[in-house]
Motif scaffolding. Structure first.
Motif, PDB file in Angstrom:
ATOM      1  N   SER A 144      -8.232   5.201   6.932  1.00 37.44           N
ATOM      2  CA  SER A 144      -7.562   4.811   6.560  1.00 37.44           C
ATOM      3  C   SER A 144      -9.260   4.529   4.551  1.00 37.44           C
ATOM      4  O   SER A 144      -9.718   4.045   5.002  1.00 37.44           O
ATOM      5  CB  SER A 144      -7.254   3.728   6.145  1.00 37.44           C
ATOM      6  OG  SER A 144      -6.254   3.680   7.036  1.00 37.44           O
ATOM      7  N   ARG A 148      -1.398   4.252  -7.430  1.00 38.37           N
ATOM      8  CA  ARG A 148      -1.152   5.868  -6.854  1.00 38.37           C
ATOM      9  C   ARG A 148      -2.069   6.186  -8.122  1.00 38.37           C
ATOM     10  O   ARG A 148      -3.019   5.635  -8.861  1.00 38.37           O
ATOM     11  CB  ARG A 148      -0.206   6.690  -7.009  1.00 38.37           C
ATOM     12  CG  ARG A 148       0.634   7.160  -8.449  1.00 38.37           C
ATOM     13  CD  ARG A 148       1.231   7.583  -8.644  1.00 38.37           C
ATOM     14  NE  ARG A 148       1.901   8.612  -9.559  1.00 38.37           N
ATOM     15  CZ  ARG A 148       2.004   9.583 -10.113  1.00 38.37           C
ATOM     16  NH1 ARG A 148       0.412  10.242  -9.829  1.00 38.37           N
ATOM     17  NH2 ARG A 148       2.131   9.743 -10.983  1.00 38.37           N
ATOM     18  N   ASP A 169      -0.408  10.065   4.117  1.00 40.22           N
ATOM     19  CA  ASP A 169      -1.006  10.219   5.993  1.00 40.22           C
ATOM     20  C   ASP A 169      -0.608  11.636   6.533  1.00 40.22           C
ATOM     21  O   ASP A 169       0.067  12.301   6.393  1.00 40.22           O
ATOM     22  CB  ASP A 169       0.288   9.935   6.502  1.00 40.22           C
ATOM     23  CG  ASP A 169       0.393   7.813   6.362  1.00 40.22           C
ATOM     24  OD1 ASP A 169      -0.197   7.267   6.268  1.00 40.22           O
ATOM     25  OD2 ASP A 169       1.197   7.660   7.564  1.00 40.22           O
ATOM     26  N   TYR A 201      -1.942  -5.667   3.840  1.00 35.53           N
ATOM     27  CA  TYR A 201      -2.598  -5.012   3.510  1.00 35.53           C
ATOM     28  C   TYR A 201      -3.324  -5.601   2.569  1.00 35.53           C
ATOM     29  O   TYR A 201      -4.345  -5.264   2.200  1.00 35.53           O
ATOM     30  CB  TYR A 201      -2.474  -3.063   3.750  1.00 35.53           C
ATOM     31  CG  TYR A 201      -2.466  -2.862   4.789  1.00 35.53           C
ATOM     32  CD1 TYR A 201      -3.764  -2.511   5.394  1.00 35.53           C
ATOM     33  CD2 TYR A 201      -1.525  -2.570   5.771  1.00 35.53           C
ATOM     34  CE1 TYR A 201      -2.958  -1.371   6.938  1.00 35.53           C
ATOM     35  CE2 TYR A 201      -1.114  -2.010   7.033  1.00 35.53           C
ATOM     36  CZ  TYR A 201      -2.704  -1.760   7.750  1.00 35.53           C
ATOM     37  OH  TYR A 201      -1.785  -0.667   9.170  1.00 35.53           O
ATOM     38  N   PRO A 253      -8.150   3.331   0.874  1.00 36.78           N
ATOM     39  CA  PRO A 253      -7.361   2.770   0.373  1.00 36.78           C
ATOM     40  C   PRO A 253      -6.973   3.420  -0.842  1.00 36.78           C
ATOM     41  O   PRO A 253      -5.659   3.354  -1.708  1.00 36.78           O
ATOM     42  CB  PRO A 253      -7.618   1.484   0.507  1.00 36.78           C
ATOM     43  CG  PRO A 253      -9.349   1.499   0.700  1.00 36.78           C
ATOM     44  CD  PRO A 253      -9.489   2.429   1.512  1.00 36.78           C
ATOM     45  N   GLY A 271      -4.038   6.779  -1.976  1.00 37.43           N
ATOM     46  CA  GLY A 271      -4.795   6.002  -0.976  1.00 37.43           C
ATOM     47  C   GLY A 271      -4.269   7.556   0.533  1.00 37.43           C
ATOM     48  O   GLY A 271      -3.675   8.018   0.565  1.00 37.43           O
ATOM     49  N   GLY A 297       1.095   3.786   3.965  1.00 37.18           N
ATOM     50  CA  GLY A 297       1.458   3.140   3.290  1.00 37.18           C
ATOM     51  C   GLY A 297       2.935   2.014   4.224  1.00 37.18           C
ATOM     52  O   GLY A 297       3.865   1.944   3.562  1.00 37.18           O
ATOM     53  N   ASN A 322      -4.982   1.668  -3.986  1.00 32.53           N
ATOM     54  CA  ASN A 322      -4.529   0.864  -4.095  1.00 32.53           C
ATOM     55  C   ASN A 322      -5.743  -0.500  -3.837  1.00 32.53           C
ATOM     56  O   ASN A 322      -4.791  -1.501  -3.824  1.00 32.53           O
ATOM     57  CB  ASN A 322      -4.110   0.924  -2.215  1.00 32.53           C
ATOM     58  CG  ASN A 322      -3.077   1.719  -1.652  1.00 32.53           C
ATOM     59  OD1 ASN A 322      -1.975   1.378  -2.516  1.00 32.53           O
ATOM     60  ND2 ASN A 322      -3.138   3.114  -0.851  1.00 32.53           N
ATOM     61  N   CYS A 334      -4.760   8.177   4.880  1.00 33.11           N
ATOM     62  CA  CYS A 334      -4.891   7.751   5.998  1.00 33.11           C
ATOM     63  C   CYS A 334      -4.639   9.048   7.094  1.00 33.11           C
ATOM     64  O   CYS A 334      -4.557   9.476   6.746  1.00 33.11           O
ATOM     65  CB  CYS A 334      -3.886   6.907   6.619  1.00 33.11           C
ATOM     66  SG  CYS A 334      -3.959   5.653   7.696  1.00 33.11           S
ATOM     67  N   MET A 369       0.793   5.391   0.837  1.00 37.29           N
ATOM     68  CA  MET A 369      -0.932   6.576   1.311  1.00 37.29           C
ATOM     69  C   MET A 369      -0.137   7.685   1.750  1.00 37.29           C
ATOM     70  O   MET A 369       1.186   8.040   1.822  1.00 37.29           O
ATOM     71  CB  MET A 369      -1.251   5.460   2.453  1.00 37.29           C
ATOM     72  CG  MET A 369      -2.193   4.728   2.912  1.00 37.29           C
ATOM     73  SD  MET A 369      -2.980   3.966   1.601  1.00 37.29           S
ATOM     74  CE  MET A 369      -4.983   4.773   3.221  1.00 37.29           C
ATOM     75  N   ASP A 421       0.971  -1.321   0.392  1.00 38.70           N
ATOM     76  CA  ASP A 421       0.172  -0.402  -0.041  1.00 38.70           C
ATOM     77  C   ASP A 421       0.567   1.104   0.024  1.00 38.70           C
ATOM     78  O   ASP A 421       2.212   1.525   0.522  1.00 38.70           O
ATOM     79  CB  ASP A 421      -0.704  -0.178   1.137  1.00 38.70           C
ATOM     80  CG  ASP A 421      -0.042  -0.611   2.771  1.00 38.70           C
ATOM     81  OD1 ASP A 421       1.083  -1.683   2.277  1.00 38.70           O
ATOM     82  OD2 ASP A 421      -0.172   0.569   3.312  1.00 38.70           O
TER      83      ASP A 421
END
Length: 296
Positions: free
Chosen positions: A107, A60, A13, A136, A109, A91, A38, A112, A93, A11, A9
């Motif tokens: 989260s 992505r 954040d 994940y 995703p 993704g 991720g 992802n 989070c 991500m 994954d």
């Protein structure tokens, strides 16, 4: 040392660190920052920053955050093989950290969840290389086919394989038995104490690791402040203490950093105690940073 190929994954954040106890239903002052994240991408970033030959396979969105995450990975020295999804965003989070350091993650995703077997670059699957799979990717019903295809292809190519159990809540939702059956052809499993209990029902990490070796030849249990242990069939458990931590700034990504510290030493056939200590070293480094990755 062998190249490490990470699948998982990617991500963005958004980290909100509360400075006071949370005021539910009202406002709480916090410091809010944005970082690359991720679990899979974090492992790749820590490996790359530590000078390990690393590739990352993921997906992505066709957005600015996706481009930023792509460039970040390249900045860490990672061979980033990111498929750009024209429909889904990168993704994301939201990580809420209380004033006492407890983390809660929300989260989304995004791209992802669309990772497919067609996204796997076959040139990265070479004899002698190592595949590390983020849990994940395996736990998500939408990306699971890609995870299983990667494990199968790695096995047929002559690569060693490891898998991380991801996160306790999705692991519990998906069920222990399906996860064990789906990932049991991996050579090495990484779990933390909460995940080990979900998979085995055992509170004691060593007892849990012993049970898990019915599925995986080798098991590593990450035990936070208590360090980590390694267990392989027919051998005594090996433990390593975590170095003392003066102050935990942010625990996000510490488990990913541990994996990145452990794998190179393990692949170089160093003693398990040395590999565990190397993992603990990077994990402690991560605890002193805001965000889940090393500073570029």
């Amino acid at each position: 040392m062998a190249r490490i190929v990470v699948i998982g994954d990617l991500m963005t954040d958004t980290l909100a660190q509360a400075t006071l106890p949370l005021s539910r239903g009202s406002d709480t002052p916090a410091k809010v920052t944005t970082h690359g994240g991720g679990s899979g991408a974090n492992v790749a970033a820590w490996l790359g920053a530590d000078g390990v030959d690393t590739a990352f396979i993921g997906r992505r969105g066709a957005d600015i955050t996706g481009r930023n995450r792509d460039m970040e990975l390249m900045g860490y020295g990672v061979d980033a093989r990111l498929v750009m999804d024209p429909e889904r965003h990168t993704g994301t989070c939201v990580v809420m950290v209380t004033h006492k350091g407890e983390r809660t993650m929300l989260s989304d995703p995004g791209a992802n969840s669309a990772l497919s077997p067609d996204d796997l670059p076959h040139d990265l699957f070479t004899p002698g290389a190592h595949l590390h799979l983020s849990g994940y990717t395996l736990l998500s019903e939408w990306s699971r086919a890609a995870a299983l295809a990667a494990l199968d292809f790695a096995g047929r190519t002559g690569m060693s394989t490891s898998v991380d159990a991801g996160s306790a809540a999705p692991l519990e939702r998906g069920g222990a038995e399906p996860f064990l059956e789906l990932s049991s052809n991996a050579v090495l499993l990484f779990v933390n104490t909460a995940q080990a209990k979900i998979l085995t029902g055992r509170d004691d990490p060593e007892a849990a690791a012993r049970v898990l070796t019915a599925w995986y030849p080798q098991v590593v249990v990450k035990m936070g402040a208590d360090g980590a242990l390694f267990y392989a069939n027919g051998r005594p458990a090996v433990r390593a203490q975590a170095p003392a931590v003066e102050r935990i700034v942010d625990g996000t990504g510490a488990g990913d950093a541990f994996v990145a510290g452990f794998l190179p030493a393990w692949l170089d056939k160093k003693p398990p105690a040395e590999a565990l200590s190397s993992g603990c070293r990077l994990a402690v480094h991560a605890l002193g940073l805001v965000g889940a990755r090393p500073i570029l």
